[in-house]
Structure formats: structure tokens, C-alpha cells
Design an enzyme around this catalytic site. Structure first.
Site, PDB file in Angstrom:
ATOM      1  N   ARG A  89       0.849  -1.194   0.000  1.00 23.00           N
ATOM      2  CA  ARG A  89       0.000   0.000   0.000  1.00 23.00           C
ATOM      3  C   ARG A  89       0.882   1.240   0.000  1.00 23.00           C
ATOM      4  O   ARG A  89       1.903   1.268   0.697  1.00 23.00           O
ATOM      5  CB  ARG A  89      -0.861   0.048   1.276  1.00 23.00           C
ATOM      6  CG  ARG A  89      -1.996  -0.951   1.295  1.00 23.00           C
ATOM      7  CD  ARG A  89      -2.545  -1.061   2.704  1.00 23.00           C
ATOM      8  NE  ARG A  89      -1.484  -1.443   3.633  1.00 23.00           N
ATOM      9  CZ  ARG A  89      -1.536  -1.283   4.959  1.00 23.00           C
ATOM     10  NH1 ARG A  89      -2.598  -0.746   5.508  1.00 23.00           N
ATOM     11  NH2 ARG A  89      -0.538  -1.666   5.735  1.00 23.00           N
ATOM     12  N   ASN A 118      -7.043  -7.188  -5.436  1.00 20.10           N
ATOM     13  CA  ASN A 118      -7.438  -5.768  -5.475  1.00 20.10           C
ATOM     14  C   ASN A 118      -8.928  -5.614  -5.771  1.00 20.10           C
ATOM     15  O   ASN A 118      -9.599  -4.765  -5.184  1.00 20.10           O
ATOM     16  CB  ASN A 118      -6.605  -5.017  -6.524  1.00 20.10           C
ATOM     17  CG  ASN A 118      -5.272  -4.549  -5.944  1.00 20.10           C
ATOM     18  OD1 ASN A 118      -4.997  -4.766  -4.766  1.00 20.10           O
ATOM     19  ND2 ASN A 118      -4.455  -3.928  -6.757  1.00 20.10           N
ATOM     20  N   PHE A 126     -10.819  -3.143   5.654  1.00 21.15           N
ATOM     21  CA  PHE A 126     -11.425  -2.617   4.416  1.00 21.15           C
ATOM     22  C   PHE A 126     -12.943  -2.543   4.507  1.00 21.15           C
ATOM     23  O   PHE A 126     -13.655  -2.785   3.548  1.00 21.15           O
ATOM     24  CB  PHE A 126     -10.932  -3.409   3.189  1.00 21.15           C
ATOM     25  CG  PHE A 126      -9.575  -2.914   2.768  1.00 21.15           C
ATOM     26  CD1 PHE A 126      -8.473  -3.173   3.559  1.00 21.15           C
ATOM     27  CD2 PHE A 126      -9.412  -2.155   1.628  1.00 21.15           C
ATOM     28  CE1 PHE A 126      -7.221  -2.659   3.240  1.00 21.15           C
ATOM     29  CE2 PHE A 126      -8.169  -1.641   1.290  1.00 21.15           C
ATOM     30  CZ  PHE A 126      -7.064  -1.895   2.098  1.00 21.15           C
ATOM     31  N   HIS A 159     -14.169   0.374   6.089  1.00 18.75           N
ATOM     32  CA  HIS A 159     -14.392   1.779   6.467  1.00 18.75           C
ATOM     33  C   HIS A 159     -15.145   2.467   5.342  1.00 18.75           C
ATOM     34  O   HIS A 159     -14.605   2.647   4.256  1.00 18.75           O
ATOM     35  CB  HIS A 159     -13.069   2.500   6.715  1.00 18.75           C
ATOM     36  CG  HIS A 159     -12.314   1.938   7.871  1.00 18.75           C
ATOM     37  ND1 HIS A 159     -12.752   2.067   9.169  1.00 18.75           N
ATOM     38  CD2 HIS A 159     -11.195   1.202   7.926  1.00 18.75           C
ATOM     39  CE1 HIS A 159     -11.922   1.444   9.970  1.00 18.75           C
ATOM     40  NE2 HIS A 159     -10.963   0.900   9.241  1.00 18.75           N
ATOM     41  N   ALA A 160     -16.379   2.838   5.646  1.00 19.01           N
ATOM     42  CA  ALA A 160     -17.154   3.550   4.623  1.00 19.01           C
ATOM     43  C   ALA A 160     -16.547   4.935   4.420  1.00 19.01           C
ATOM     44  O   ALA A 160     -15.972   5.517   5.331  1.00 19.01           O
ATOM     45  CB  ALA A 160     -18.599   3.658   5.079  1.00 19.01           C
ATOM     46  N   CYS A 220      -4.115   2.148  -7.953  1.00 13.76           N
ATOM     47  CA  CYS A 220      -4.287   0.703  -8.180  1.00 13.76           C
ATOM     48  C   CYS A 220      -5.731   0.253  -8.304  1.00 13.76           C
ATOM     49  O   CYS A 220      -6.120  -0.295  -9.338  1.00 13.76           O
ATOM     50  CB  CYS A 220      -3.610  -0.077  -7.066  1.00 13.76           C
ATOM     51  SG  CYS A 220      -1.831   0.123  -7.086  1.00 13.76           S
TER      52      CYS A 220
HETATM   53  C1  UDX Z   1      -3.905  -0.941  -2.710  1.00 19.70           C
HETATM   54  C2  UDX Z   1      -3.804  -2.329  -2.068  1.00 19.70           C
HETATM   55  O1  UDX Z   1      -4.202  -2.235  -0.689  1.00 19.70           O
HETATM   56  C3  UDX Z   1      -2.400  -2.868  -2.186  1.00 19.70           C
HETATM   57  O2  UDX Z   1      -2.358  -4.211  -1.682  1.00 19.70           O
HETATM   58  C4  UDX Z   1      -2.004  -2.869  -3.671  1.00 19.70           C
HETATM   59  O3  UDX Z   1      -0.656  -3.311  -3.810  1.00 19.70           O
HETATM   60  C5  UDX Z   1      -2.152  -1.485  -4.259  1.00 19.70           C
HETATM   61  O4  UDX Z   1      -3.482  -1.013  -4.062  1.00 19.70           O
HETATM   62  P1  UDX Z   1      -3.260   1.555  -2.031  1.00 19.70           P
HETATM   63  O5  UDX Z   1      -3.950   1.954  -3.296  1.00 19.70           O
HETATM   64  O6  UDX Z   1      -1.934   2.133  -1.735  1.00 19.70           O
HETATM   65  O7  UDX Z   1      -3.081  -0.047  -1.977  1.00 19.70           O
HETATM   66  O8  UDX Z   1      -4.203   1.976  -0.809  1.00 19.70           O
HETATM   67  P2  UDX Z   1      -5.293   1.288   0.158  1.00 19.70           P
HETATM   68  O9  UDX Z   1      -4.877   1.538   1.557  1.00 19.70           O
HETATM   69  O10 UDX Z   1      -5.576  -0.105  -0.207  1.00 19.70           O
HETATM   70  O11 UDX Z   1      -6.578   2.196  -0.140  1.00 19.70           O
HETATM   71  C6  UDX Z   1      -7.133   2.301  -1.437  1.00 19.70           C
HETATM   72  C7  UDX Z   1      -8.352   3.195  -1.429  1.00 19.70           C
HETATM   73  O12 UDX Z   1      -9.425   2.567  -0.729  1.00 19.70           O
HETATM   74  C8  UDX Z   1      -8.148   4.545  -0.751  1.00 19.70           C
HETATM   75  O13 UDX Z   1      -8.803   5.534  -1.500  1.00 19.70           O
HETATM   76  C9  UDX Z   1      -8.786   4.375   0.608  1.00 19.70           C
HETATM   77  O14 UDX Z   1      -9.244   5.587   1.169  1.00 19.70           O
HETATM   78  C10 UDX Z   1      -9.932   3.444   0.269  1.00 19.70           C
HETATM   79  N1  UDX Z   1     -10.382   2.646   1.424  1.00 19.70           N
HETATM   80  C11 UDX Z   1      -9.582   1.689   1.946  1.00 19.70           C
HETATM   81  C12 UDX Z   1     -11.657   2.852   1.934  1.00 19.70           C
HETATM   82  O15 UDX Z   1     -12.416   3.725   1.457  1.00 19.70           O
HETATM   83  N2  UDX Z   1     -12.085   2.066   2.976  1.00 19.70           N
HETATM   84  C13 UDX Z   1     -11.304   1.100   3.527  1.00 19.70           C
HETATM   85  O16 UDX Z   1     -11.783   0.420   4.464  1.00 19.70           O
HETATM   86  C14 UDX Z   1     -10.017   0.899   2.998  1.00 19.70           C
END
Ligand code: UDX
Length: 451
Positions: free
Chosen positions: A152, A209, A250, A252-253, A261
Site C-alpha cells: 500500500r 485488489n 477494508f 471503512h465507509a 491501483c
Molecule cells: C492498494 C492495495 O491495498 C495494495 O495491496 C495494492 O498493492 C495497491 O493497491 P493503495 O492503493 O496504496 O493499496 O491503498 P489502500 O490503503 O488499499 O486504499 C485504497 C483506497 O481505498 C483509498 O482511497 C482508501 O481511502 C480506500 N479505502 C480503503 C476505503 O475507502 N475504505 C477502507 O476500508 C479501505
């Protein structure tokens, strides 16, 4: 150093692999980037990366160059870690950088080498990489491996060093042994290595993903329902997350997922599936729901003013797609700000790290010095990214600085009852606002009496 080898690579993984004691040479065509790295400047914002790069450069295990051919004299493995952005027009992964790198590697090969794809690539790309190399260099033996990364942004070093699993996609025993050697420190820490076929490894990355993106979209829709029926999405998330089959992460609304990604990988997987005549209806819905959601967040702001935002000033806190990164790609802030402007609002914004990136894509925004400067005389403040400093705002100061104490919290960092005490009209995600009479929508239902 015992057991160390030379690896050619250029990203967080490169620095971390050097930290394990291997020799890594990072190669990039971009002269400016390589000169900056050689001068000790890190071109991306990633907490902890500068320390790890500096210490490994100092110890002679990590270096940077634009010359690929020199690095292959001794390299046992080459990682391809170039970008695979969405292709303009059709959403397929753009593989032109991957294939360009493959051709260069092929021409520079000196002897048997393991070529490892870290870039996120559609199923079958490894086959094409192998075909290109064999065509260009029939004289050299290679093993082409898929080894996707699950890092991440903002937590990449932690994720590299504490992986849930390492996926190695190849049936070549020599390559499996080499990958086991590269990742030995993680393996000793009991991180499971999943050995599988190359195509399966490629798909694991997309499926992971896409599943996480689906999970987020699911809880976002549940949040919308919570708002209508008077339930609390955080308690729903907790209540379902305690089920081990679901898990708490994952859930969290928020305003919708962004970043480099999830949006691109969901799109690319939909395309791959369509090409194979296997439509992925769930993912199609995830993509549409998420895209629509980001812009729809502006309605949460306008509804506080009965739809009349024209002439109002809105302070936006957080521009990056999540905290601890300077990345604004597909960030909810972009669609939200454009929608607010379309409704006639003036936008002031502050982000601890992402303002330079945002300036390149957002026009007519007043960028501010800090959160308090941002909220001054604003009619509403919207928290879009949950940066640590926005969790601990001096709420009395914020309220007194604002023209009108309205907060729209798209990350649920505050508690409605506290906000009410501070005198804010407070709206969040999947919880009832503090400023409106509760309008519960009762669905018709029937009761079956069990006798
Ligand atoms: C993601 C994957 O987690 C990682 O394994 C992959 O290698 C690349 O893509 P990243 O994009 O860096 O990583 O961020 P991540 O923390 O996964 O969050 C992605 C998006 O989802 C963000 O916009 C975040 O705000 C959102 N999100 C995440 C939520 O809205 N709610 C959650 O509960 C988790």
C-alpha cells in the site's frame, strides 16, 4: 556479503531487497530521476524510504543507473517494475512499458537469468514476455516469473517487510529456489510463500485488489442505507467484521476508493474478463458505483444548504486519495471539488503533502497554509482525507473561524455527539446528521408469526 547477489530493480521493493543484504541496481530511463537518486533525493513520497535508501547506498548494496546492459553482467534476477496505467480510451492495462523493458532486457542478457514481473499485468502477460525474450535471444535460457506485490502507498515498507503472503508464479525449479533465496528473511519470519503457476499468480493480484475494492463499495452502499434507515455503519462494520469469514479490514465507509491501483485494476480485470467472454457483473457495478459516489459527495454538502451552494465558500481538508502519500490519482477530492465548483461554490483547500500534485489537476482552488487558514470564513468544511492532523483539530477554533459551523466528515473521524456539543451542523457517512430532524424511511414489511 554471504548469500548476496545482484538484482536490477527500481522501486520500494528494490530498496527493501537491498536491505535484506542483496545487491540491487535500480534502472530507469529517466535521467533526471536517476540523477536525483544519485544525489540522495527520493522522487516519491513514501514514509521511511529515504532512510532505507540512504543506508543501503552507504553500505554499497544499492545503486542507480540509466544503463540496463551494464547491470546484467552479474545479475541473477531482473525485476520488471514499470507502470501499467489504464490505456487511454479502453481501460485495458497499457503494457507498452512492460514490453519495452522486456525487449531491452532480452537484448542485454548475458546468461541464464530469472526475469520477474512485479508490475501488475493481465493474465498471459508473462507468456508474452517469455515469447519476446525467446524470439530476440534464442541463445539464452530464461525463466519468467510472476511475483506480484501487495504494497500500500504510505505503508509500502511495512507491507514489504510484513507480508501476508509472497506469491511466486512459476513452475521453474531454478527460479523458485532463487525467489526463496531473495525472500529468505521474510520466509524465516514465517510469511507464507504461495508457489503457483504464472497465470494464476497474475490473476491473484487482480482478484485481491478487485475483492478489496468490492468490499469497500459494499460497505459504502450499506452506509447509504444506514443513513436512510437510522442505523450506524461503523457499528454494522464492527458487527459483521467480527465474523472471521468476513474480517474487519477494508470496511471503512467513505467517499469511494481512489489511488493508482484499485480503480485501474478493477477496470483492467473487467476488460480481461470480457475478452474471455466472462462478464464480471459485480465488478462492473463496483466501478460504476464508486465513480458516481465521489461526485455525489458534493450533494452531502449542498443538502445542508437545501441545495443552494452558489456563492458559498467550502473548505476542503485533504486532497490525496488517502493519508501518508502525495498521490492524488483518482482521489475523491478531485471529483468532489469539481462538483462543488459546478454548483457555484468557491473552494479553499489544504493538504499536508498533496497540494503540489493537486495544483496540476485542479483549477480555481485557493490553497491554504494550514487547516485553520483553510476554514477561515468558510460556510462549510469537508474532511476528505483522514490525515492524522485532521483527527485532532482544535474544534472550538475551527468553529469560531468559520462563517457558519458546518462540517461534512467523509471519513467519520469525529463523533456526532461531540460535534453537536461543539455546535457544529455535522454530517458524516452512514450515520445520521446532527442538524436535521430524523426522517426514517420505513420499508413495508410483513411479520410471519411462529406459533
Ligand atoms: C492498494 C492495495 O491495498 C495494495 O495491496 C495494492 O498493492 C495497491 O493497491 P493503495 O492503493 O496504496 O493499496 O491503498 P489502500 O490503503 O488499499 O486504499 C485504497 C483506497 O481505498 C483509498 O482511497 C482508501 O481511502 C480506500 N479505502 C480503503 C476505503 O475507502 N475504505 C477502507 O476500508 C479501505
Amino acid at each position: 556479503m554471504q548469500g548476496s547477489r545482484k538484482y536490477a530493480n527500481c522501486n520500494v521493493s528494490g530498496a527493501c531487497i537491498a536491505d535484506f543484504g542483496h545487491h540491487v541496481i535500480c534502472v530507469d530511463k529517466d535521467n533526471i530521476k536517476i540523477s536525483a537518486l544519485n544525489a540522495g533525493e527520493i522522487p516519491i513520497y513514501e514514509p521511511g524510504l529515504d532512510e532505507i535508501v540512504q543506508s543501503n547506498v552507504r553500505q554499497g548494496r544499492l545503486s542507480f543507473t540509466t544503463e540496463l546492459s551494464e547491470t546484467l553482467d552479474e545479475a541473477a534476477a531482473v525485476f520488471i517494475a514499470v507502470g501499467t496505467p489504464s490505456r487511454r480510451g479502453d481501460g485495458h492495462a497499457d503494457l507498452s512499458y512492460v514490453y519495452a523493458a522486456t525487449r531491452e532486457i532480452a537484448l542485454a542478457l548475458k546468461r541464464f537469468t530469472v526475469v520477474i514481473t512485479k508490475s501488475t499485468v493481465p493474465v498471459g502477460t508473462g507468456d508474452e514476455i517469455e515469447r519476446i525474450i525467446r524470439e530476440l535471444r534464442p541463445d539464452i535460457d530464461v525463466a519468467v516469473v510472476s511475483n506480484p506485490e501487495f504494497l500500500r502507498e504510505g505503508a509500502a515498507i511495512h507491507d514489504f517487510k510484513h507480508p501476508d503472503r509472497i506469491v511466486v508464479g512459476t513452475h521453474d525449479e531454478r527460479a523458485r529456489a532463487l525467489l526463496a533465496e531473495i525472500y529468505r528473511p521474510l520466509y524465516l519470519n514465517r510469511a507464507p510463500i504461495v508457489y503457483t503457476g504464472r497465470r494464476t499468480a497474475e490473476l491473484i493480484k487482480y482478484a485481491a485488489n478487485a475483492f478489496l475494492a468490492t468490499k469497500i463499495t459494499f460497505i459504502n452502499e450499506i452506509a447509504d442505507l444506514c443513513e436512510r434507515v437510522g442505523a450506524d455503519v461503523q457499528e454494522v462494520a464492527c458487527g459483521i467484521g467480527l465474523d472471521n469469514r468476513i474480517g474487519p479490514k477494508f470496511l471503512h465507509a467513505g467517499p469511494g476508493f481512489g489511488g493508482s491501483c484499485f480503480p485501474k485494476d478493477v477496470r483492467a480485470l473487467i476488460k480481461t474478463a470480457r475478452d474471455h467472454d466472462v462478464p464480471m457483473r459485480i465488478l462492473e457495478a463496483v466501478e460504476t458505483v464508486n465513480d458516481t459516489r465521489k461526485r455525489a459527495m458534493a450533494r452531502k454538502v449542498s443538502s445542508v444548504f437545501a441545495g443552494l451552494l452558489r456563492g458559498k465558500t467550502v473548505a476542503v481538508l485533504g486532497l490525496t486519495f488517502k493519508p501518508n502519500t502525495d498521490d492524488v490519482r483518482e482521489a475523491p477530492s478531485l471529483a468532489l471539488i469539481t462538483a462543488l465548483q459546478d454548483m457555484g461554490a468557491r473552494v479553499r483547500a489544504y493538504d499536508p503533502v498533496g497540494m503540489e500534485q493537486a495544483k496540476q489537476v485542479l483549477a480555481d482552488v485557493t490553497y491554504c497554509r494550514d487547516p485553520y487558514d483553510c476554514v477561515e470564513e468558510a460556510d462549510a468544511v469537508v474532511i476528505v482525507t483522514e490525515w492524522e492532523q485532521f483527527r485532532a483539530l482544535d474544534l472550538e477554533r475551527v468553529r469560531d473561524l468559520m462563517a457558519c459551523p458546518v462540517m461534512v466528515d467523509l471519513r467519520n473521524v469525529y463523533r456526532p455527539e461531540d460535534m453537536k456539543k461543539y455546535g457544529f451542523a455535522y454530517t458524516s457517512i452512514g450515520r445520521l446528521p446532527t442538524h436535521e430532524p430524523v426522517k426514517l424511511v420505513d420499508a413495508p414489511f410483513s411479520i410471519a408469526a411462529a406459533v
